[in-house]
Design an enzyme around this catalytic site. Structure first.
Site, PDB file in Angstrom:
ATOM      1  CG  ASN A   1      -3.491  -2.115   7.140  1.00  0.00           C
ATOM      2  OD1 ASN A   1      -3.384  -1.706   5.989  1.00  0.00           O
ATOM      3  ND2 ASN A   1      -4.509  -2.865   7.528  1.00  0.00           N
ATOM      4  CE1 TYR A  27      -9.390  -3.096   0.924  1.00  0.00           C
ATOM      5  CE2 TYR A  27      -8.886  -0.876   0.204  1.00  0.00           C
ATOM      6  CZ  TYR A  27      -8.486  -2.084   0.754  1.00  0.00           C
ATOM      7  OH  TYR A  27      -7.171  -2.265   1.134  1.00  0.00           O
ATOM      8  CG  HIS A  66      -5.128  -6.379   0.080  1.00  0.00           C
ATOM      9  ND1 HIS A  66      -6.341  -6.464   0.730  1.00  0.00           N
ATOM     10  CD2 HIS A  66      -5.168  -7.305  -0.921  1.00  0.00           C
ATOM     11  CE1 HIS A  66      -7.093  -7.394   0.135  1.00  0.00           C
ATOM     12  NE2 HIS A  66      -6.397  -7.922  -0.870  1.00  0.00           N
ATOM     13  CE  LYS A  84      -3.792  -2.173   2.593  1.00  0.00           C
ATOM     14  NZ  LYS A  84      -4.752  -1.966   3.691  1.00  0.00           N
ATOM     15  CD  GLU A 121      -8.547  -9.824  -2.928  1.00  0.00           C
ATOM     16  OE1 GLU A 121      -7.371 -10.118  -2.624  1.00  0.00           O
ATOM     17  OE2 GLU A 121      -9.369  -9.377  -2.114  1.00  0.00           O
TER      18      GLU A 121
HETATM   19  P1  ADP Z   1      -7.726  -6.694   6.017  1.00  0.00           P
HETATM   20  O1  ADP Z   1      -6.952  -5.713   5.165  1.00  0.00           O
HETATM   21  O2  ADP Z   1      -6.928  -7.109   7.244  1.00  0.00           O
HETATM   22  O3  ADP Z   1      -8.222  -7.883   5.230  1.00  0.00           O
HETATM   23  P2  ADP Z   1     -10.409  -5.464   5.994  1.00  0.00           P
HETATM   24  O4  ADP Z   1     -10.739  -6.171   4.717  1.00  0.00           O
HETATM   25  O5  ADP Z   1     -11.399  -5.521   7.114  1.00  0.00           O
HETATM   26  O6  ADP Z   1      -8.999  -5.950   6.619  1.00  0.00           O
HETATM   27  O7  ADP Z   1     -10.177  -3.921   5.698  1.00  0.00           O
HETATM   28  C1  ADP Z   1      -9.560  -3.497   4.499  1.00  0.00           C
HETATM   29  C2  ADP Z   1      -8.710  -2.281   4.815  1.00  0.00           C
HETATM   30  O8  ADP Z   1      -9.543  -1.208   5.281  1.00  0.00           O
HETATM   31  C3  ADP Z   1      -7.691  -2.482   5.925  1.00  0.00           C
HETATM   32  O9  ADP Z   1      -6.520  -3.158   5.508  1.00  0.00           O
HETATM   33  C4  ADP Z   1      -7.421  -1.054   6.362  1.00  0.00           C
HETATM   34  O10 ADP Z   1      -6.558  -0.370   5.446  1.00  0.00           O
HETATM   35  C5  ADP Z   1      -8.829  -0.458   6.255  1.00  0.00           C
HETATM   36  N1  ADP Z   1      -9.510  -0.543   7.558  1.00  0.00           N
HETATM   37  C6  ADP Z   1     -10.065  -1.642   8.138  1.00  0.00           C
HETATM   38  N2  ADP Z   1     -10.586  -1.345   9.343  1.00  0.00           N
HETATM   39  C7  ADP Z   1     -10.361  -0.013   9.544  1.00  0.00           C
HETATM   40  C8  ADP Z   1     -10.667   0.906  10.596  1.00  0.00           C
HETATM   41  N3  ADP Z   1     -11.313   0.525  11.703  1.00  0.00           N
HETATM   42  N4  ADP Z   1     -10.273   2.188  10.450  1.00  0.00           N
HETATM   43  C9  ADP Z   1      -9.620   2.605   9.335  1.00  0.00           C
HETATM   44  N5  ADP Z   1      -9.314   1.791   8.300  1.00  0.00           N
HETATM   45  C10 ADP Z   1      -9.667   0.498   8.398  1.00  0.00           C
END
Ligand code: ADP
Length: 154
Positions: free
Chosen positions: A112, A49, A115, A9, A126
């Protein structure tokens, strides 16, 4: 062998963590079979998303993902989808276990670093979203016998 999608990212690109994160997957013994830098747009992020569309942070996450190019990769290995999810750690970097990519490099739920596909079926969808025909490579891994027992490769 499974294939899974990883996206470095903007948080990884901007913080100069590209090599560090790729090393984690290489050191584990996964194989890189596709890689490219791309600029994401709203259209593809609305699909990617879609499961977050009702969340308060949906727009912010999309803006962050479009803030600079990202690097999409395909990693291959036995149980690659689960292995990669374990390597990246929990979504929120502050809660992710130290030793995982997010646990070591992130202080944020949003920013974070990486992905990764969360199931084999999402990996297939994907990968076809981000890689075209001819962009994934099938090549012989010369050190397979040092990575896996014979029965693991059946
Ligand atoms: P993951 O990436 O661990 O599979 P998700 O699919 O739930 O998690 O979420 C996709 C992305 O959305 C996350 O990697 C993060 O960048 C963002 N995200 C998820 N939860 C939050 C949150 N509570 N606040 C801000 N951004 C979030």
């Amino acid at each position: 062998m499974e294939k899974t999608l990883v996206i470095l990212k903007p948080s990884a690109i901007q913080r100069g963590l590209i090599g560090n994160v790729i090393s984690r997957f290489e050191n584990k013994g996964l194989h890189l079979i596709g890689l490219k830098m791309i600029q994401l747009n709203d259209e593809i992020l609305n699909i990617h998303y879609a499961h977050l569309k009702d969340k308060s942070f949906f727009t912010d996450v999309k803006e962050s993902m479009m803030s600079c190019p990202v690097i999409v990769q395909c990693w291959e290995g036995v149980d690659a989808v689960n292995v990669v999810r374990k390597l990246i750690g929990k979504t929120n970097g502050r809660e992710a276990t130290p030793g995982t990519i997010r646990g070591d490099f992130s202080m944020s739920a949003q920013e974070n670093i990486v992905h990764a596909s969360d199931s084999l079926s999402s990996a297939e969808i994907e990968l076809s979203r981000f890689f075209g025909k001819g962009e994934l490579f099938d090549y012989k891994i010369s050190m397979s016998s040092s990575l896996y027992g014979r029965d693991e490769l059946l």
